[in-house]
Design a protein around this motif. Structure first.
Motif, PDB file in Angstrom:
ATOM      1  N   GLU A  56      97.972  10.772 -82.713  1.00 37.10           N
ATOM      2  CA  GLU A  56      99.134   9.970 -83.073  1.00 37.10           C
ATOM      3  C   GLU A  56      99.974  10.749 -84.073  1.00 37.10           C
ATOM      4  O   GLU A  56      99.471  11.629 -84.770  1.00 37.10           O
ATOM      5  CB  GLU A  56      98.684   8.636 -83.676  1.00 37.10           C
ATOM      6  N   ASP A  57     101.247  10.409 -84.162  1.00 35.25           N
ATOM      7  CA  ASP A  57     102.123  11.133 -85.077  1.00 35.25           C
ATOM      8  C   ASP A  57     102.022  10.519 -86.468  1.00 35.25           C
ATOM      9  O   ASP A  57     102.925   9.839 -86.953  1.00 35.25           O
ATOM     10  CB  ASP A  57     103.566  11.108 -84.573  1.00 35.25           C
ATOM     11  N   THR A  58     100.891  10.777 -87.098  1.00 38.95           N
ATOM     12  CA  THR A  58     100.640  10.199 -88.412  1.00 38.95           C
ATOM     13  C   THR A  58      99.843  11.178 -89.254  1.00 38.95           C
ATOM     14  O   THR A  58      99.039  11.959 -88.731  1.00 38.95           O
ATOM     15  CB  THR A  58      99.874   8.861 -88.284  1.00 38.95           C
ATOM     16  N   ALA A  59     100.092  11.152 -90.560  1.00 34.22           N
ATOM     17  CA  ALA A  59      99.270  11.918 -91.490  1.00 34.22           C
ATOM     18  C   ALA A  59      97.952  11.186 -91.697  1.00 34.22           C
ATOM     19  O   ALA A  59      97.910   9.955 -91.683  1.00 34.22           O
ATOM     20  CB  ALA A  59     100.002  12.089 -92.823  1.00 34.22           C
ATOM     21  N   GLN A  99      92.860   8.371 -84.012  1.00 37.54           N
ATOM     22  CA  GLN A  99      94.251   8.534 -84.448  1.00 37.54           C
ATOM     23  C   GLN A  99      94.682  10.000 -84.472  1.00 37.54           C
ATOM     24  O   GLN A  99      95.805  10.301 -84.868  1.00 37.54           O
ATOM     25  CB  GLN A  99      94.418   7.958 -85.851  1.00 37.54           C
ATOM     26  N   THR A 106      95.907  15.352 -97.325  1.00 34.34           N
ATOM     27  CA  THR A 106      96.109  14.843 -95.971  1.00 34.34           C
ATOM     28  C   THR A 106      96.342  15.990 -94.996  1.00 34.34           C
ATOM     29  O   THR A 106      96.749  17.085 -95.389  1.00 34.34           O
ATOM     30  CB  THR A 106      97.330  13.903 -95.902  1.00 34.34           C
ATOM     31  N   SER A 157      98.925  16.862 -92.216  1.00 32.69           N
ATOM     32  CA  SER A 157     100.291  16.402 -91.988  1.00 32.69           C
ATOM     33  C   SER A 157     100.483  15.854 -90.582  1.00 32.69           C
ATOM     34  O   SER A 157      99.732  16.174 -89.653  1.00 32.69           O
ATOM     35  CB  SER A 157     101.280  17.551 -92.226  1.00 32.69           C
ATOM     36  N   LYS A 158     101.525  15.039 -90.421  1.00 35.35           N
ATOM     37  CA  LYS A 158     101.883  14.519 -89.103  1.00 35.35           C
ATOM     38  C   LYS A 158     102.145  15.680 -88.146  1.00 35.35           C
ATOM     39  O   LYS A 158     102.757  16.685 -88.539  1.00 35.35           O
ATOM     40  CB  LYS A 158     103.141  13.654 -89.212  1.00 35.35           C
ATOM     41  N   SER A 163     104.367  16.011 -85.949  1.00 33.43           N
ATOM     42  CA  SER A 163     105.797  16.297 -85.857  1.00 33.43           C
ATOM     43  C   SER A 163     106.283  17.138 -87.030  1.00 33.43           C
ATOM     44  O   SER A 163     107.169  17.992 -86.876  1.00 33.43           O
ATOM     45  CB  SER A 163     106.601  14.998 -85.782  1.00 33.43           C
TER      46      SER A 163
END
Length: 239
Positions: free
Chosen positions: A73-76, A70, A84, A86-87, A89
């Motif tokens: 991917e644009d996810t935290a 992952q 976390t 960060s995303k 983006s």
């Protein structure tokens, strides 16, 4: 990479082993990162230097083995100890806000909240010098482990309470924070040089954070409140 200490605090629980890094062809290839960068560009990211930094720094090296699939991917993603990464983006947006309209590399920049070290590695490509503070000793040590193999000479990791900034390195050409408090700490504003910029989340109304950009001018401070975001709470002290 220089390591510095600031303040005293208890040691947070350590993981029994340092995080492993991915070694699969897919995640090691530049194509995966470039695909992530292309998606960010399609979403509106336009700053060339930020795009190049995101394409160069391997995000999968900063997450645990179980999460490498992952990584782009644009996810935290969780990095332990309630924190976390960060995303992409969001990281890209904050870096663009810090850099837009300014000559690069920036001078000395202070990062509040080192986390796993990913954003510090990006900042190193955009700034002459990066001071990065982390209040959790375990994360400070993890960031050091993550960054050491990259041999980045202009990143200085500091263990300490970021709410007070880092006066020893001031004044700064920029400050960027990865945690949000009720407002922007006055210590951060005082440590900006004239012409500098701060980018940070702040909870300006109960339960809702916004990105805040502050410019220090010869006349004082100019503030812009931008889109809603969600970051971990800004906390004082060390642990």
């Amino acid at each position: 990479m220089a390591l510095r200490g600031a303040g005293e605090g208890g040691t947070a629980p350590r993981r029994p082993h340092p995080p492993e890094h991915a070694s699969g062809v897919g995640l090691d290839s530049a194509a995966v990162r470039h695909a992530m960068v292309q998606r960010l560009a399609q979403q509106g990211l336009r700053h060339e230097a930020v795009l190049h930094a995101l394409a160069a720094v391997e995000r999968h090296r900063f997450v645990d083995t179980a999460l490498v699939a992952q990584a782009y991917e644009d996810t935290a993603l969780p990095i332990g100890w309630g924190q976390t990464i960060s995303k992409p983006s969001v990281v890209a947006r904050m870096l663009e806000l810090l850099c837009e309209g300014r000559a690069l590399p920036l001078g000395r920049v202070l990062e509040i909240g080192t986390g796993c070290g990913y954003q510090a590695a990006l900042l190193a490509r955009l700034c002459q010098e990066v001071y990065s503070m982390e209040r959790l000793r375990a994360l400070h040590e993890r960031a050091r482990e993550n960054l050491r193999p990259l041999r980045i000479p202009n990143v200085h990791l500091i263990f300490g309470d970021g709410t007070a900034g880092f006066p020893a390195g001031a004044p700064y050409a920029g400050i960027i924070a990865a945690a949000g408090g009720d407002d922007i700490p006055s210590a951060w504003l005082q440590q900006l040089t004239v012409g500098a910029r701060l980018v940070a989340p702040a909870e300006l109304e109960p339960g809702r954070q916004h990105l805040v950009v502050v410019e220090r001018t010869e006349r004082g401070y100019e503030r812009r409140v931008l889109e809603s975001v969600w970051f971990v709470p800004l906390k004082s002290g060390t642990a």
